[in-house]
Design a protein around this motif. Structure first.
Motif, PDB file in Angstrom:
ATOM      1  N   MET A   1       0.822  -1.188   0.000  1.00 27.29           N
ATOM      2  CA  MET A   1       0.000   0.000   0.000  1.00 27.29           C
ATOM      3  C   MET A   1       0.866   1.252   0.000  1.00 27.29           C
ATOM      4  SD  MET A   1      -3.060   1.122   2.578  1.00 27.29           S
ATOM      5  CE  MET A   1      -3.910  -0.396   2.373  1.00 27.29           C
ATOM      6  N   LEU A   2       1.979   1.168   0.667  1.00 31.93           N
ATOM      7  CA  LEU A   2       2.875   2.329   0.692  1.00 31.93           C
ATOM      8  C   LEU A   2       3.458   2.600  -0.690  1.00 31.93           C
ATOM      9  CD1 LEU A   2       3.879   4.407   2.659  1.00 31.93           C
ATOM     10  CD2 LEU A   2       5.812   2.949   3.166  1.00 31.93           C
ATOM     11  N   THR A   3       3.597   1.561  -1.485  1.00 30.01           N
ATOM     12  CA  THR A   3       4.092   1.776  -2.845  1.00 30.01           C
ATOM     13  C   THR A   3       3.088   2.566  -3.684  1.00 30.01           C
ATOM     14  OG1 THR A   3       3.233  -0.367  -3.524  1.00 30.01           O
ATOM     15  CG2 THR A   3       5.528  -0.284  -2.847  1.00 30.01           C
ATOM     16  N   TRP A   4       1.791   2.377  -3.426  1.00 29.38           N
ATOM     17  CA  TRP A   4       0.777   3.156  -4.143  1.00 29.38           C
ATOM     18  C   TRP A   4       0.881   4.633  -3.795  1.00 29.38           C
ATOM     19  CZ3 TRP A   4      -1.495   1.666  -8.291  1.00 29.38           C
ATOM     20  CH2 TRP A   4      -1.727   0.311  -8.512  1.00 29.38           C
ATOM     21  N   VAL A   5       1.193   4.916  -2.527  1.00 32.65           N
ATOM     22  CA  VAL A   5       1.371   6.309  -2.114  1.00 32.65           C
ATOM     23  C   VAL A   5       2.524   6.930  -2.893  1.00 32.65           C
ATOM     24  CG1 VAL A   5       1.999   7.803  -0.182  1.00 32.65           C
ATOM     25  CG2 VAL A   5       0.428   5.921   0.189  1.00 32.65           C
ATOM     26  N   ILE A   6       3.621   6.207  -2.987  1.00 33.22           N
ATOM     27  CA  ILE A   6       4.790   6.716  -3.696  1.00 33.22           C
ATOM     28  C   ILE A   6       4.479   6.901  -5.184  1.00 33.22           C
ATOM     29  CG2 ILE A   6       7.158   6.164  -4.359  1.00 33.22           C
ATOM     30  CD1 ILE A   6       7.380   4.725  -1.620  1.00 33.22           C
ATOM     31  N   VAL A   7       3.745   5.943  -5.775  1.00 31.15           N
ATOM     32  CA  VAL A   7       3.388   6.050  -7.193  1.00 31.15           C
ATOM     33  C   VAL A   7       2.518   7.279  -7.441  1.00 31.15           C
ATOM     34  CG1 VAL A   7       2.022   4.972  -9.022  1.00 31.15           C
ATOM     35  CG2 VAL A   7       3.637   3.601  -7.716  1.00 31.15           C
ATOM     36  N   PHE A   8       1.495   7.481  -6.605  1.00 32.42           N
ATOM     37  CA  PHE A   8       0.620   8.635  -6.789  1.00 32.42           C
ATOM     38  C   PHE A   8       1.371   9.940  -6.563  1.00 32.42           C
ATOM     39  CE2 PHE A   8      -3.063   5.729  -6.350  1.00 32.42           C
ATOM     40  CZ  PHE A   8      -3.766   6.156  -7.460  1.00 32.42           C
ATOM     41  N   LEU A   9       2.296   9.967  -5.604  1.00 32.52           N
ATOM     42  CA  LEU A   9       3.065  11.184  -5.386  1.00 32.52           C
ATOM     43  C   LEU A   9       3.974  11.497  -6.570  1.00 32.52           C
ATOM     44  CD1 LEU A   9       4.049  11.069  -1.617  1.00 32.52           C
ATOM     45  CD2 LEU A   9       2.633  12.752  -2.774  1.00 32.52           C
ATOM     46  N   VAL A  10       4.607  10.488  -7.128  1.00 33.66           N
ATOM     47  CA  VAL A  10       5.483  10.710  -8.278  1.00 33.66           C
ATOM     48  C   VAL A  10       4.673  11.197  -9.479  1.00 33.66           C
ATOM     49  CG1 VAL A  10       6.946   9.530  -9.962  1.00 33.66           C
ATOM     50  CG2 VAL A  10       7.291   9.137  -7.527  1.00 33.66           C
ATOM     51  N   VAL A  11       3.524  10.573  -9.719  1.00 29.53           N
ATOM     52  CA  VAL A  11       2.683  11.000 -10.840  1.00 29.53           C
ATOM     53  C   VAL A  11       2.166  12.416 -10.600  1.00 29.53           C
ATOM     54  CG1 VAL A  11       0.549  10.511 -12.097  1.00 29.53           C
ATOM     55  CG2 VAL A  11       2.076   8.647 -11.471  1.00 29.53           C
TER      56      VAL A  11
ATOM     57  N   VAL B   1      -3.307   4.074   9.606  1.00 29.84           N
ATOM     58  CA  VAL B   1      -4.331   3.488  10.467  1.00 29.84           C
ATOM     59  C   VAL B   1      -4.180   1.972  10.514  1.00 29.84           C
ATOM     60  CG1 VAL B   1      -6.819   3.087  10.659  1.00 29.84           C
ATOM     61  CG2 VAL B   1      -5.971   5.377  10.198  1.00 29.84           C
ATOM     62  N   LEU B   2      -3.971   1.349   9.366  1.00 29.12           N
ATOM     63  CA  LEU B   2      -3.792  -0.104   9.345  1.00 29.12           C
ATOM     64  C   LEU B   2      -2.515  -0.524  10.062  1.00 29.12           C
ATOM     65  CD1 LEU B   2      -4.969  -0.953   5.729  1.00 29.12           C
ATOM     66  CD2 LEU B   2      -6.183  -1.354   7.872  1.00 29.12           C
TER      67      LEU B   2
ATOM     68  N   LYS C   1      -2.528  11.202  -0.303  1.00 28.05           N
ATOM     69  CA  LYS C   1      -2.660  11.535   1.117  1.00 28.05           C
ATOM     70  C   LYS C   1      -3.669  10.613   1.804  1.00 28.05           C
ATOM     71  CE  LYS C   1      -3.025  15.884   1.696  1.00 28.05           C
ATOM     72  NZ  LYS C   1      -3.489  17.262   1.874  1.00 28.05           N
ATOM     73  N   ILE C   2      -4.784  10.329   1.137  1.00 26.07           N
ATOM     74  CA  ILE C   2      -5.803   9.442   1.707  1.00 26.07           C
ATOM     75  C   ILE C   2      -5.247   8.034   1.881  1.00 26.07           C
ATOM     76  CG2 ILE C   2      -8.005   8.302   1.208  1.00 26.07           C
ATOM     77  CD1 ILE C   2      -8.853  10.949  -0.148  1.00 26.07           C
TER      78      ILE C   2
ATOM     79  N   SER D   1      -3.306  18.076  -8.096  1.00 27.49           N
ATOM     80  CA  SER D   1      -3.928  18.189  -6.775  1.00 27.49           C
ATOM     81  C   SER D   1      -4.811  16.982  -6.483  1.00 27.49           C
ATOM     82  CB  SER D   1      -4.733  19.481  -6.677  1.00 27.49           C
ATOM     83  OG  SER D   1      -5.810  19.460  -7.586  1.00 27.49           O
ATOM     84  N   GLY D   2      -5.473  16.449  -7.500  1.00 28.82           N
ATOM     85  CA  GLY D   2      -6.278  15.253  -7.302  1.00 28.82           C
ATOM     86  C   GLY D   2      -5.436  14.040  -6.941  1.00 28.82           C
ATOM     87  N   LEU D   3      -4.338  13.863  -7.644  1.00 29.28           N
ATOM     88  CA  LEU D   3      -3.453  12.732  -7.346  1.00 29.28           C
ATOM     89  C   LEU D   3      -2.787  12.890  -5.985  1.00 29.28           C
ATOM     90  CD1 LEU D   3      -1.826  12.220 -10.841  1.00 29.28           C
ATOM     91  CD2 LEU D   3      -3.463  10.728  -9.710  1.00 29.28           C
ATOM     92  N   ALA D   4      -2.448  14.115  -5.618  1.00 33.72           N
ATOM     93  CA  ALA D   4      -1.837  14.341  -4.312  1.00 33.72           C
ATOM     94  C   ALA D   4      -2.830  14.042  -3.192  1.00 33.72           C
ATOM     95  CB  ALA D   4      -1.331  15.771  -4.206  1.00 33.72           C
ATOM     96  N   SER D   5      -4.086  14.390  -3.371  1.00 31.37           N
ATOM     97  CA  SER D   5      -5.068  14.091  -2.331  1.00 31.37           C
ATOM     98  C   SER D   5      -5.353  12.590  -2.248  1.00 31.37           C
ATOM     99  CB  SER D   5      -6.355  14.886  -2.544  1.00 31.37           C
ATOM    100  OG  SER D   5      -6.833  14.734  -3.833  1.00 31.37           O
ATOM    101  N   ILE D   6      -5.320  11.887  -3.379  1.00 32.18           N
ATOM    102  CA  ILE D   6      -5.463  10.427  -3.345  1.00 32.18           C
ATOM    103  C   ILE D   6      -4.291   9.807  -2.592  1.00 32.18           C
ATOM    104  CG2 ILE D   6      -5.407   8.336  -4.769  1.00 32.18           C
ATOM    105  CD1 ILE D   6      -6.995   9.870  -6.866  1.00 32.18           C
TER     106      ILE D   6
END
Length: 54
Positions: free
Chosen positions: A1-11, A40-41, A32-33, A25-30
């Motif tokens: 899941m952390l890899t998805w955060v990195i992918v969305f931040l890079v994009v 939390v997990l 962040k979520i 801004s949309g990708l950055a908010s995704i």
């Protein structure tokens, strides 16, 4: 899941450099979520591990 955060931040960073501010801004908010969901997990996993004695 952390890899998805990195992918969305890079994009999001690439989109910001290219001038797509709405997309960035949309990708950055995704990202962040997903990051907060990951945190939390992680906390739930640590508490469950502490309760089980790991």
């Amino acid at each position: 899941m952390l890899t998805w955060v990195i992918v969305f931040l890079v994009v999001a960073l690439i989109a910001a450099v290219l001038g797509f501010s709405g997309l960035a801004s949309g990708l950055a908010s995704i990202a962040k979520i997903i990051f907060y969901l990951f945190l939390v997990l992680l906390v739930i996993g640590l508490i469950a591990g502490a309760v089980n004695g790991f």
